[in-house]
Design an enzyme around this catalytic site. Sequence first.
Site, short mmCIF file in Angstrom:
data_model
loop_
_atom_site.label_atom_id
_atom_site.label_comp_id
_atom_site.label_asym_id
_atom_site.label_seq_id
_atom_site.Cartn_x
_atom_site.Cartn_y
_atom_site.Cartn_z
N LEU A 290 0.85 -1.20 0.00
CA LEU A 290 0.00 0.00 0.00
C LEU A 290 0.88 1.24 0.00
CD1 LEU A 290 -2.60 -1.05 2.74
CD2 LEU A 290 -2.68 -1.47 0.27
N GLY B 294 11.60 8.90 2.62
CA GLY B 294 11.26 8.80 4.04
C GLY B 294 10.08 7.88 4.20
N CYS C 180 8.07 2.88 5.47
CA CYS C 180 8.48 1.63 4.82
C CYS C 180 9.92 1.63 4.34
CB CYS C 180 7.54 1.34 3.65
SG CYS C 180 5.85 0.94 4.14
N LYS D 157 12.95 1.78 6.94
CA LYS D 157 12.93 0.63 7.84
C LYS D 157 13.20 -0.67 7.09
CE LYS D 157 8.82 -0.50 9.36
NZ LYS D 157 8.53 -1.85 8.80
#
Length: 436
Positions: free
Chosen positions: A152, A259, A262, A265
Amino acid sequence: MNIAVVGTGYVGLVTGTCFAETGNQVVCIDVNEDKVNRMKNGEVPIYEPGLELLFERNSRQKRLSFTTDLATGIQNADVIFLALPTPPGEDGSADLSYILGVAEELSHLITSYSVIIDKSTVPVGTADEVHKALAKNLDTNLFDVVSNPEFLREGVAVEDFLRPERVIIGTKSERAKKIMERLYKPFVRQGNPIYFMDERSAEMTKYAANSFLATKISFMNEIANLCEKVGANVDQVRIGIGSDSRIGKRFLFPGVGYGGSCFPKDVQALAKTAEVNEYDFQILNAVMDVNKRQKQVLVDKIVDYFGGDITGKTIAVWGLAFKPNTDDIREAPAIYIIEKLLALGAGVKVYDPEAMDNVKKIFGDKISFCSDQYEALIEADALAIVTEWSVFRTPSFSVIKQLLKSPVIFDGRNLYEVDFMREMGIHYESIGRSTT
């Protein structure tokens, strides 16, 4: 079906609401009592275009409900989605404590066959860990663990869920496969594929997809920085290479770095997975290094313009969210840029259509929050554009020139044409293009 969704962040709330929209009975579960009460009262706790309408309709028609009690929420569930946070640890590895903690609780609560679905982005091998946690107190005939990564995009998450390009389902269980196929069938009626694979391959697919997109972004930022040095125009380069079907047009826009919840990380977590497995994933390490440096580019341009000292200068910042059409500020380049400007002695005035409440929690009264984009320009020495909201694309340049002390714009998203800025008499610096 009866569906339970544990966790009501961006993924969990969109997942639960969209499944309710296709006629399922959905219970969303969250430990945050205040948040659950707000949702019970009809308040959507996140900004996501299109979500509020579906949320209101399915809540009103009793297909979507909320609770803080896990036992109540999963009581009649055929499937249980785990949409829990997996924040990065200090070493970059994903923290699975929330997921495994809930799995442990579920092992005491499940009484009939359920499919437990990892919807969170998780490292390879997590499905096995969840299976172990459940099997501690539960007969393995009463559950299957499935990996069903989400793809998403914040800002268009509802559209992505209702009309997915593809659905990835990782399971070796034929029973779970049939349930998942029935669950997703309403969303792929136009023929988009459901891909079934083993759990570890599904987990790797999610990380590989995000890391590849992050790589495209960092590569294009490197090209943009080189364009500035050799006198090329990155916009023309982008168009030239994007016309190659092997490369494609998307994720080739240079800027101030990626940034969000998702990319940072997931790239970190995949790099950590490689490290743990004694593989030197050099490209990923370079991607992270480039992205870290890219957040500094706009700050350096501002400092250089003012002769190396911005003490006492006031910089207007347009855009705080990590991307448009969301209020998410996780790993947002704007946060880094504002922190640097403050540390260098500048004052900062900001405007964002949706993210200002979240930013206030970080900076408080250290910066000025403005009611619209033009208020931020009043008595400012320069404008920095960090997020490409549509409202910033065609502003009144005459008003900008009138309100700023001097007509100076630092554009971290290349929103405007260089030649037009030159005609307007504005000092304009962007990414990978000439300075007017």
